[in-house]
Scaffold this active site. Structure first.
Site, PDB file in Angstrom:
ATOM      1  N   LYS A  99       0.832  -1.216   0.000  1.00 25.14           N
ATOM      2  CA  LYS A  99       0.000   0.000   0.000  1.00 25.14           C
ATOM      3  C   LYS A  99       0.864   1.262   0.000  1.00 25.14           C
ATOM      4  O   LYS A  99       0.495   2.281  -0.581  1.00 25.14           O
ATOM      5  CB  LYS A  99      -0.959  -0.008   1.194  1.00 25.14           C
ATOM      6  CG  LYS A  99      -2.327  -0.585   0.852  1.00 25.14           C
ATOM      7  CD  LYS A  99      -2.363  -2.089   0.841  1.00 25.14           C
ATOM      8  CE  LYS A  99      -2.505  -2.761  -0.466  1.00 25.14           C
ATOM      9  NZ  LYS A  99      -2.445  -4.244  -0.357  1.00 25.14           N
ATOM     10  N   GLY A 156       9.357 -22.026  16.256  1.00 30.24           N
ATOM     11  CA  GLY A 156       8.545 -22.831  17.165  1.00 30.24           C
ATOM     12  C   GLY A 156       8.050 -24.106  16.509  1.00 30.24           C
ATOM     13  O   GLY A 156       7.698 -24.122  15.328  1.00 30.24           O
ATOM     14  N   VAL A 163      -5.401 -10.768  -6.789  1.00 30.06           N
ATOM     15  CA  VAL A 163      -5.261  -9.505  -6.066  1.00 30.06           C
ATOM     16  C   VAL A 163      -3.812  -9.017  -6.094  1.00 30.06           C
ATOM     17  O   VAL A 163      -3.531  -7.861  -6.439  1.00 30.06           O
ATOM     18  CB  VAL A 163      -5.714  -9.686  -4.591  1.00 30.06           C
ATOM     19  CG1 VAL A 163      -5.534  -8.400  -3.822  1.00 30.06           C
ATOM     20  CG2 VAL A 163      -7.149 -10.156  -4.536  1.00 30.06           C
ATOM     21  N   HIS A 188     -23.994  15.279   1.977  1.00 34.06           N
ATOM     22  CA  HIS A 188     -23.804  15.712   0.587  1.00 34.06           C
ATOM     23  C   HIS A 188     -22.727  16.783   0.529  1.00 34.06           C
ATOM     24  O   HIS A 188     -22.717  17.673   1.369  1.00 34.06           O
ATOM     25  CB  HIS A 188     -25.113  16.272   0.047  1.00 34.06           C
ATOM     26  CG  HIS A 188     -24.982  16.841  -1.331  1.00 34.06           C
ATOM     27  ND1 HIS A 188     -24.858  16.036  -2.447  1.00 34.06           N
ATOM     28  CD2 HIS A 188     -24.899  18.128  -1.768  1.00 34.06           C
ATOM     29  CE1 HIS A 188     -24.730  16.808  -3.510  1.00 34.06           C
ATOM     30  NE2 HIS A 188     -24.752  18.079  -3.132  1.00 34.06           N
TER      31      HIS A 188
HETATM   32  P1  FAD Z   1       1.664 -14.055   8.461  1.00 41.99           P
HETATM   33  O1  FAD Z   1       1.422 -12.607   8.375  1.00 41.99           O
HETATM   34  O2  FAD Z   1       2.248 -14.743   7.289  1.00 41.99           O
HETATM   35  O3  FAD Z   1       2.594 -14.251   9.739  1.00 41.99           O
HETATM   36  C1  FAD Z   1       3.093 -15.486  10.103  1.00 41.99           C
HETATM   37  C2  FAD Z   1       4.339 -15.281  10.946  1.00 41.99           C
HETATM   38  O4  FAD Z   1       4.713 -16.520  11.511  1.00 41.99           O
HETATM   39  C3  FAD Z   1       5.549 -14.798  10.150  1.00 41.99           C
HETATM   40  O5  FAD Z   1       6.073 -13.666  10.784  1.00 41.99           O
HETATM   41  C4  FAD Z   1       6.528 -15.969  10.197  1.00 41.99           C
HETATM   42  O6  FAD Z   1       7.882 -15.548  10.266  1.00 41.99           O
HETATM   43  C5  FAD Z   1       6.124 -16.641  11.493  1.00 41.99           C
HETATM   44  N1  FAD Z   1       6.426 -18.073  11.548  1.00 41.99           N
HETATM   45  C6  FAD Z   1       6.093 -19.031  10.630  1.00 41.99           C
HETATM   46  N2  FAD Z   1       6.433 -20.247  11.080  1.00 41.99           N
HETATM   47  C7  FAD Z   1       6.986 -20.049  12.308  1.00 41.99           C
HETATM   48  C8  FAD Z   1       7.521 -20.935  13.274  1.00 41.99           C
HETATM   49  N3  FAD Z   1       7.498 -22.253  13.105  1.00 41.99           N
HETATM   50  N4  FAD Z   1       8.047 -20.407  14.405  1.00 41.99           N
HETATM   51  C9  FAD Z   1       8.057 -19.051  14.612  1.00 41.99           C
HETATM   52  N5  FAD Z   1       7.535 -18.186  13.733  1.00 41.99           N
HETATM   53  C10 FAD Z   1       7.005 -18.673  12.607  1.00 41.99           C
HETATM   54  N6  FAD Z   1      -4.198  -8.935   3.282  1.00 41.99           N
HETATM   55  C11 FAD Z   1      -5.104  -7.963   3.532  1.00 41.99           C
HETATM   56  O7  FAD Z   1      -6.031  -8.185   4.318  1.00 41.99           O
HETATM   57  N7  FAD Z   1      -5.018  -6.745   2.918  1.00 41.99           N
HETATM   58  C12 FAD Z   1      -4.040  -6.458   2.032  1.00 41.99           C
HETATM   59  O8  FAD Z   1      -3.991  -5.348   1.502  1.00 41.99           O
HETATM   60  C13 FAD Z   1      -3.069  -7.451   1.755  1.00 41.99           C
HETATM   61  N8  FAD Z   1      -2.068  -7.206   0.881  1.00 41.99           N
HETATM   62  C14 FAD Z   1      -1.111  -8.161   0.674  1.00 41.99           C
HETATM   63  C15 FAD Z   1      -0.093  -7.873  -0.228  1.00 41.99           C
HETATM   64  C16 FAD Z   1       0.899  -8.812  -0.477  1.00 41.99           C
HETATM   65  C17 FAD Z   1       2.012  -8.483  -1.440  1.00 41.99           C
HETATM   66  C18 FAD Z   1       0.871 -10.055   0.230  1.00 41.99           C
HETATM   67  C19 FAD Z   1       1.951 -11.064   0.013  1.00 41.99           C
HETATM   68  C20 FAD Z   1      -0.152 -10.351   1.111  1.00 41.99           C
HETATM   69  C21 FAD Z   1      -1.165  -9.406   1.337  1.00 41.99           C
HETATM   70  N9  FAD Z   1      -2.225  -9.661   2.209  1.00 41.99           N
HETATM   71  C22 FAD Z   1      -3.181  -8.699   2.425  1.00 41.99           C
HETATM   72  C23 FAD Z   1      -2.362 -10.951   2.915  1.00 41.99           C
HETATM   73  C24 FAD Z   1      -1.912 -10.822   4.363  1.00 41.99           C
HETATM   74  O9  FAD Z   1      -0.567 -10.395   4.384  1.00 41.99           O
HETATM   75  C25 FAD Z   1      -2.057 -12.168   5.070  1.00 41.99           C
HETATM   76  O10 FAD Z   1      -3.388 -12.626   4.937  1.00 41.99           O
HETATM   77  C26 FAD Z   1      -1.734 -12.040   6.541  1.00 41.99           C
HETATM   78  O11 FAD Z   1      -0.407 -11.588   6.735  1.00 41.99           O
HETATM   79  C27 FAD Z   1      -1.916 -13.391   7.251  1.00 41.99           C
HETATM   80  O12 FAD Z   1      -1.605 -13.248   8.596  1.00 41.99           O
HETATM   81  P2  FAD Z   1      -1.072 -14.483   9.455  1.00 41.99           P
HETATM   82  O13 FAD Z   1      -0.880 -13.953  10.836  1.00 41.99           O
HETATM   83  O14 FAD Z   1      -1.934 -15.656   9.265  1.00 41.99           O
HETATM   84  O15 FAD Z   1       0.350 -14.872   8.820  1.00 41.99           O
HETATM   85  P1  AMP Z   2      -4.670 -15.481  -6.375  1.00 42.92           P
HETATM   86  O1  AMP Z   2      -4.814 -16.897  -5.922  1.00 42.92           O
HETATM   87  O2  AMP Z   2      -5.886 -14.614  -6.162  1.00 42.92           O
HETATM   88  O3  AMP Z   2      -3.412 -14.834  -5.862  1.00 42.92           O
HETATM   89  O4  AMP Z   2      -4.513 -15.528  -7.963  1.00 42.92           O
HETATM   90  C1  AMP Z   2      -3.533 -16.276  -8.620  1.00 42.92           C
HETATM   91  C2  AMP Z   2      -3.952 -16.392 -10.077  1.00 42.92           C
HETATM   92  O5  AMP Z   2      -2.882 -17.004 -10.815  1.00 42.92           O
HETATM   93  C3  AMP Z   2      -5.182 -17.261 -10.302  1.00 42.92           C
HETATM   94  O6  AMP Z   2      -6.176 -16.485 -10.913  1.00 42.92           O
HETATM   95  C4  AMP Z   2      -4.681 -18.389 -11.216  1.00 42.92           C
HETATM   96  O7  AMP Z   2      -5.631 -18.736 -12.195  1.00 42.92           O
HETATM   97  C5  AMP Z   2      -3.462 -17.771 -11.873  1.00 42.92           C
HETATM   98  N1  AMP Z   2      -2.479 -18.772 -12.363  1.00 42.92           N
HETATM   99  C6  AMP Z   2      -2.016 -19.869 -11.717  1.00 42.92           C
HETATM  100  N2  AMP Z   2      -1.097 -20.550 -12.468  1.00 42.92           N
HETATM  101  C7  AMP Z   2      -0.966 -19.852 -13.642  1.00 42.92           C
HETATM  102  C8  AMP Z   2      -0.169 -20.017 -14.840  1.00 42.92           C
HETATM  103  N3  AMP Z   2       0.690 -21.035 -15.010  1.00 42.92           N
HETATM  104  N4  AMP Z   2      -0.319 -19.094 -15.852  1.00 42.92           N
HETATM  105  C9  AMP Z   2      -1.160 -18.044 -15.708  1.00 42.92           C
HETATM  106  N5  AMP Z   2      -1.923 -17.835 -14.602  1.00 42.92           N
HETATM  107  C10 AMP Z   2      -1.832 -18.721 -13.572  1.00 42.92           C
END
Ligand code: FAD
Ligand code: AMP
Length: 480
Positions: free
Chosen positions: A59, A123, A192, A452
């Site tokens: 973002k 962990g 996304v 508005h």
């Molecule tokens: P995570 O955030 O993945 O955190 C897991 C943590 O666990 C990590 O810090 C990792 O190091 C730690 N960990 C893993 N295994 C172990 C272990 N065995 N021991 C100790 N630590 C461990 N979501 C939104 O809602 N809005 C958005 O705009 C958005 N934008 C995104 C953009 C990108 C580019 C990406 C990649 C993701 C985005 N997401 C967004 C998704 C969002 O980041 C995830 O859904 C969210 O972070 C999930 O949270 P979580 O706590 O389940 O896991």
């Molecule tokens: P998301 O799961 O929302 O992050 O989207 C991933 C997207 O990648 C999905 O819409 C899939 O259809 C697309 N995708 C997965 N494998 C391939 C591939 N080999 N070539 C083009 N698109 C792909």
């Protein structure tokens, strides 16, 4: 301090850190184990994917590049003469890193303030609610807990035709770290993440091609909304090719040669960088001892019930490692629910009311069901829409693309789906979430007074349109 806790959380992303803070607030002795180590090789980094390489840095780049694009292309039509607009990629990245640092440091502060013990290391859940932690020097220590919350998140999916090399073929993390604007950028996957990261670099001048295997663009989004968004993205110059499956990628002379297949047969394309954004997989590597008692489902997610209980007594799992949308706010809601359940309360996450957002321009946001889902379920419904082109505030803001769409049950008028493509859709969708949480009808929204001139008046008008009563657009009541 004793090594026995009421709650040990593994993972400090938005699922884990929120669960840990809430558990501590409820009087439970809580520790959170996180393995992420900073570039110095020593200090622990909290916040998980979301704060470090996900929601927040993406973002930060989307906000800057949106402003840059407006200044480069839209200002003149508004009478602003910004003669020379340029981008300093290094400074943009430095700002992003600063925001990340501030937020991740903030979590360390919140842990301290709430009395959460932070343990740095990997962990592993052992049998009987024990957690073995291996620190960065390889030393292990075992802790005991009444309850363990697993929150280890997810990692990008890597596919055999395009293995990541960290330089030319990168995942979403690599795409947040480019040091210069690639001339030609390929993105695999129009989900996304692919759309958001493709937009960042397209706005800075990259020629962006997004290859998507599925024939439909954004199949999980209401198709009227998805079609409107696609039209606007194409107008911005994003070359989105649906029905195009990438079959191979090879780096030669500093270029990525991509082969793919579409309806016309085998195709080739050359890019300076390739982002592979084909989804994320639950990350459970090294997390579970063989006799932990926790099982995975067929797609590798930790198997849980509606309250995030695993099959092992006293062990819970939240966020990206369990079923449901991979979203930070969903992870946090589950974290709070689990902490409160451990403390003896009986909350429940309402999985029908989780908002989804794509932070492109225009933004796409929705909550509840799409028309396609309702049709497939044989539900009777009414639809009301209102275009931003007829909204005075959208005109003033130079952002008239898109619409608000409200779908209501034909018999009860209860809102079943709320969809937005347009300016501030991520903020506007909260109105739909609140309305649906409170079981509102479309008429409830239609009877509400909106300020508005605001973009939100489009919500009011779409609600009025459900019963054919919109004021500022000709009504085309659509009854199904
Ligand atoms: P995570 O955030 O993945 O955190 C897991 C943590 O666990 C990590 O810090 C990792 O190091 C730690 N960990 C893993 N295994 C172990 C272990 N065995 N021991 C100790 N630590 C461990 N979501 C939104 O809602 N809005 C958005 O705009 C958005 N934008 C995104 C953009 C990108 C580019 C990406 C990649 C993701 C985005 N997401 C967004 C998704 C969002 O980041 C995830 O859904 C969210 O972070 C999930 O949270 P979580 O706590 O389940 O896991
Ligand atoms: P998301 O799961 O929302 O992050 O989207 C991933 C997207 O990648 C999905 O819409 C899939 O259809 C697309 N995708 C997965 N494998 C391939 C591939 N080999 N070539 C083009 N698109 C792909």
């Amino acid at each position: 301090m004793s090594d026995k806790y009421d709650v040990i959380v593994i993972g400090a992303g938005p699922g884990g850190y929120v669960a840990a803070i809430k558990a501590a607030q409820l009087g439970l002795k809580t520790a959170c184990v996180e393995s992420w180590t900073a570039e110095d090789g020593k200090s622990q980094v909290l916040g998980g994917t979301c704060l470090n390489v996900g929601c927040i840095p993406s973002k930060a780049l989307l906000e800057v590049t949106h402003k840059y694009e407006e200044a480069s292309h839209d200002y003149e039509s508004m009478g602003i003469l910004a003669k020379s607009v340029d981008i300093d990629v290094a400074k943009m990245m430095e700002r992003k890193a600063g925001i990340v640092k501030q937020l991740t440091g903030g979590i360390a502060g919140l842990f301290k303030a709430n009395g959460v013990t932070s343990i740095h290391g990997h962990g592993k859940l052992l049998n009987g609610r024990k957690v073995e932690v291996t620190d960065k020097d390889g030393k292990t220590k075992t802790y005991e807990a009444e309850n363990v919350i697993l929150a280890s998140g997810s990692k990008p999916v890597e596919i055999p035709p395009a293995p990541f090399d960290g330089e030319y073929i990168v995942d979403s993390e690599g795409a947040l770290e480019f040091t210069e604007v690639p001339k030609r950028l390929g993105v695999i996957g129009a989900g996304v993440i692919g759309l958001e990261l493709g937009s960042v670099w397209a706005r800075l001048g990259s020629e962006v091609t997004i290859l998507e295997a599925q024939d439909n663009f954004l199949p999980v989004v209401d198709q009227q909304i998805a079609k409107d968004a696609l039209k606007q993205f194409k107008k911005q110059g994003l070359n989105i090719i649906t029905g195009a499956r990438m079959t191979g990628a090879e780096v030669k002379r500093k270029l990525v040669n991509v082969s793919y297949e579409d309806s016309k047969g085998k195709q080739e394309a050359k890019f300076d960088k390739l982002i592979v954004a084909v989804g994320r997989r639950p990350y459970t590597d090294g997390l579970l001892a063989e006799d932990s008692g926790v099982s995975l489902d067929e797609r590798g997610f930790i198997f849980v019930d509606d309250q995030c209980k695993t099959e092992a007594p006293g062990v819970w799992a939240v966020g990206d490692i369990v079923r449901g949308p991979m979203l930070a706010h969903k992870a946090s809601e589950e974290g709070v629910m689990v902490a409160e359940r451990i403390a003896g309360h009986k909350p429940q996450v309402n999985y029908d009311c989780i908002p989804n957002v794509i932070y492109t321009a225009p933004e796409v946001a929705w909550v509840g069901k799409t028309e396609e889902q309702l049709k497939a379920e044989g539900e009777e419904y009414n639809v009301g829409t209102f275009p931003f082109a007829a909204n005075g505030r959208a005109m003033a803001a130079n952002a008239t693309g898109g619409l608000v769409k409200i779908i209501a049950d034909a018999k009860t008028d209860r809102i079943l789906g709320f969809h937005v493509v347009g300016p501030q859709a991520s903020e506007i969708v909260a109105q739909g979430v609140i309305a649906m949480e409170f079981g509102s009808t479309a008429e409830d929204l239609a009877l509400t007074c909106f300020a508005h001139p605001t973009l939100s008046e489009s919500v009011h008008e779409a609600a009025l349109a459900v019963a054919g009563g919109a004021i500022h657009v000709a009504n085309r009541r659509k009854k199904k």
